[in-house]
Design an enzyme around this catalytic site. Structure first.
Site, PDB file in Angstrom:
ATOM      1  N   ASP A 233     -30.152  48.528 -44.309  1.00 54.62           N
ATOM      2  CA  ASP A 233     -30.867  47.285 -44.635  1.00 54.62           C
ATOM      3  C   ASP A 233     -32.354  47.514 -44.885  1.00 54.62           C
ATOM      4  O   ASP A 233     -33.193  46.677 -44.558  1.00 54.62           O
ATOM      5  CB  ASP A 233     -30.662  46.224 -43.533  1.00 54.62           C
ATOM      6  CG  ASP A 233     -29.202  46.096 -43.160  1.00 54.62           C
ATOM      7  OD1 ASP A 233     -28.391  45.921 -44.069  1.00 54.62           O
ATOM      8  OD2 ASP A 233     -28.870  46.223 -41.961  1.00 54.62           O
TER       9      ASP A 233
ATOM     10  N   LYS B 275     -32.543  49.001 -49.992  1.00 54.91           N
ATOM     11  CA  LYS B 275     -32.101  50.011 -50.980  1.00 54.91           C
ATOM     12  C   LYS B 275     -31.636  49.350 -52.273  1.00 54.91           C
ATOM     13  O   LYS B 275     -31.883  49.865 -53.348  1.00 54.91           O
ATOM     14  CB  LYS B 275     -30.921  50.822 -50.426  1.00 54.91           C
ATOM     15  CG  LYS B 275     -31.257  51.819 -49.367  1.00 54.91           C
ATOM     16  CD  LYS B 275     -30.041  52.614 -48.975  1.00 54.91           C
ATOM     17  CE  LYS B 275     -28.939  51.802 -48.344  1.00 54.91           C
ATOM     18  NZ  LYS B 275     -29.216  51.238 -47.033  1.00 54.91           N
TER      19      LYS B 275
ATOM     20  N   GLY C  43     -23.632  46.173 -47.816  1.00 52.16           N
ATOM     21  CA  GLY C  43     -23.736  44.857 -48.445  1.00 52.16           C
ATOM     22  C   GLY C  43     -25.065  44.718 -49.142  1.00 52.16           C
ATOM     23  O   GLY C  43     -26.083  45.129 -48.606  1.00 52.16           O
ATOM     24  N   HIS C  44     -25.045  44.207 -50.361  1.00 53.07           N
ATOM     25  CA  HIS C  44     -26.325  43.901 -50.991  1.00 53.07           C
ATOM     26  C   HIS C  44     -26.211  42.613 -51.788  1.00 53.07           C
ATOM     27  O   HIS C  44     -25.160  42.254 -52.285  1.00 53.07           O
ATOM     28  CB  HIS C  44     -26.837  45.063 -51.847  1.00 53.07           C
ATOM     29  CG  HIS C  44     -25.787  45.671 -52.718  1.00 53.07           C
ATOM     30  ND1 HIS C  44     -25.157  46.844 -52.390  1.00 53.07           N
ATOM     31  CD2 HIS C  44     -25.258  45.257 -53.867  1.00 53.07           C
ATOM     32  CE1 HIS C  44     -24.271  47.124 -53.313  1.00 53.07           C
ATOM     33  NE2 HIS C  44     -24.302  46.184 -54.228  1.00 53.07           N
TER      34      HIS C  44
ATOM     35  N   GLN D 272     -25.581  52.195 -45.640  1.00 49.20           N
ATOM     36  CA  GLN D 272     -26.025  52.273 -44.239  1.00 49.20           C
ATOM     37  C   GLN D 272     -27.376  53.013 -44.207  1.00 49.20           C
ATOM     38  O   GLN D 272     -28.135  52.883 -45.139  1.00 49.20           O
ATOM     39  CB  GLN D 272     -24.975  52.950 -43.340  1.00 49.20           C
ATOM     40  CG  GLN D 272     -23.710  52.117 -43.146  1.00 49.20           C
ATOM     41  CD  GLN D 272     -22.698  52.285 -44.256  1.00 49.20           C
ATOM     42  OE1 GLN D 272     -22.380  53.386 -44.644  1.00 49.20           O
ATOM     43  NE2 GLN D 272     -22.184  51.198 -44.779  1.00 49.20           N
TER      44      GLN D 272
END
Ligand code: IMP
Length: 425
Positions: free
Chosen positions: A12, A15, A39-40, A222
């Site tokens: 988080d 990225k 997740g993005h 990650q």
């Protein structure tokens, strides 16, 4: 040209934005580890998409690849392709390729992740996406691979064989074995066309691209300290998240890698359990969480927040071999009268300038801070370092000097335009 970009903290770090931005200059964007535990958030005009498998570079019409080191949930692939369709983007096998040797996340992986987490005395706080269970099966050579979707008989017999080994354990954990078996067997009907259509040899594609002088960007998921080996065991994910992992996970050699960039948030966050030496309770932590929107993309869980830890930062530079860093979310620090930076630890009365090797020892360190003056100004419109208040500039310089690694990019907001290029890339 082969570049990697990985998170230098606990995930988080922002990225997604950097990958989206750097991918403009790439021909191929490839993920090498993890699965839909990442997740993005991607903004397409008025629509906000939350993607967890397909790289955010999907908006830049690049060749997108999911490497052999990944654990792929076929239902998620289908779901994300459908979501993207709603925004007018048709994903085709010319755009997206999934390695034939990638692991498939099966219904029993997800269920076992859930059940084991619930029953562990000290839960890890996984995302319950079955990631760890799929990697376990990879190591024990009891995995379903993407290539198994090409042969119905093989798929069925592998599922039967694998499940016969898991039956007792699933029942012992309280899982509905027959239901999981039916769901797992049904995958061959449900997903064989999709998975076969999109399957490819990622390693070969990368080598062909490099031979033709094309550019490849490998995107980590990650973060460094969630690496299964080098991270804060046991509160880690189940894959290697550090830059060197591109080699085995993508089937390339170290001499093919030209550059390793790290993404570092101007403070630090962590989801789930595990050591976080600079964690802030109380009002300051709450302010960082609210200002930074620090809630999980996937699970919505509030992230634990703390001041920037440059002791972990130094180790991240070493573990990844970073040649430059992008410092993100500097704007979130606006409004603090004073900002602290952790530049040493204290443990058993001794001063440490590098993290202890074990997680257990890291749990017991006390951060030693240097305090710097903050700034009040909103910096979200800054286009160059000169536009930043002096104290914000000094903060960036201090981080760079302490890490001994160039900070080439500073991000001051979620939009692409809110990116300061400090030094030539
Ligand atoms: P798993 O990857 O679901 O097995 O979870 C293991 C640990 O990694 C947990 O502490 C998760 O919260 C953490 N984790 C997994 N994916 C991410 C991510 O994308 N960002 C931050 N933490 C993550």
């Amino acid at each position: 040209m082969f570049r990697t970009i990985t998170g230098s903290q606990f995930g988080d770090e922002g990225k997604g934005k950097l990958v989206d931005w750097l991918s403009e200059d790439a021909d191929i964007v490839v993920r090498f580890q993890g699965g839909d535990n990442a997740g993005h958030t991607v903004k397409v005009e008025e629509t906000t998409l939350k993607l967890s498998l397909i790289p955010s570079a999907v908006l830049n019409d690049k060749r997108l690849l999911l490497g052999a080191g990944m654990s792929v949930n076929p239902g998620k692939v289908e779901e994300e392709i459908e979501e993207l369709k709603k925004t007018g983007r048709t994903i085709t096998p010319e755009m997206l390729g999934i390695d034939l040797n990638a692991s498939v996340i099966m219904p029993y992986h997800i269920k076992m992740d859930e059940l084991v987490e619930e029953q562990r005395e000290n839960s890890i706080g996984t995302t319950k996406r079955g990631i760890g269970n799929a990697y376990q099966d990879k190591a024990s050579r009891d995995e379903i691979r993407v290539s198994d979707f090409r042969d119905e008989e093989r798929f069925r017999s592998k599922v039967e064989e694998i499940l016969s080994k898991k039956e007792e354990r699933i029942k012992e954990l309280g899982g509905d074995f027959e239901d999981l078996k039916q769901k797992s067997l049904s995958y061959i009907q449900k997903y064989s066309d999709l998975m076969t259509e999109y399957s490819t040899d990622v390693s070969r594609e990368i080598h062909e691209a490099l031979e033709e002088g094309r550019k490849v960007l490998a995107e980590g998921a990650q973060g460094t300290f969630l690496d299964v080996l080098n991270g804060t065991h046991k509160y880690v994910t189940s894959s290697h998240t550090t830059a060197g992992a591109v080699c085995p996970y993508l089937g390339i050699g170290p001499s093919h890698v030209d550059s390793a960039a790290g993404v570092m948030k101007a403070y630090i966050t962590r989801v789930g359990k595990g050591p976080l030496p600079t964690e802030l309770g109380g009002e300051t932590g709450e302010t960082l969480r609210e200002k930074g929107g620090e809630f999980g993309t996937n699970t919505g869980r509030p992230r634990r927040c703390g001041w920037l830890d440059l002791i972990l930062g130094k180790k991240a530079v070493n573990l990844n071999g970073y040649d430059w860093i992008a410092l993100t979310k500097l704007d979130v620090l606006s409004g603090f009268e004073e900002i602290k930076i952790c530049t040493a630890y204290k443990k058993d009365g001794e001063k440490l300038v590098y993290p202890p090797a074990t997680s257990e020892d890291l749990e017991n360190v006390e951060p030693i801070y240097e305090t710097v003056e903050g700034w009040d100004e909103d910096i979200t419109d800054a286009e160059s370092m000169e536009d930043l208040p002096e104290n914000a500039r000094k903060y960036v310089e201090k981080v760079e000097k302490t890490l001994g690694t160039e900070i080439k990019v500073v991000s001051v907001g979620p939009k692409r335009s809110q990116t300061i290029i400090r030094k030539e890339l």
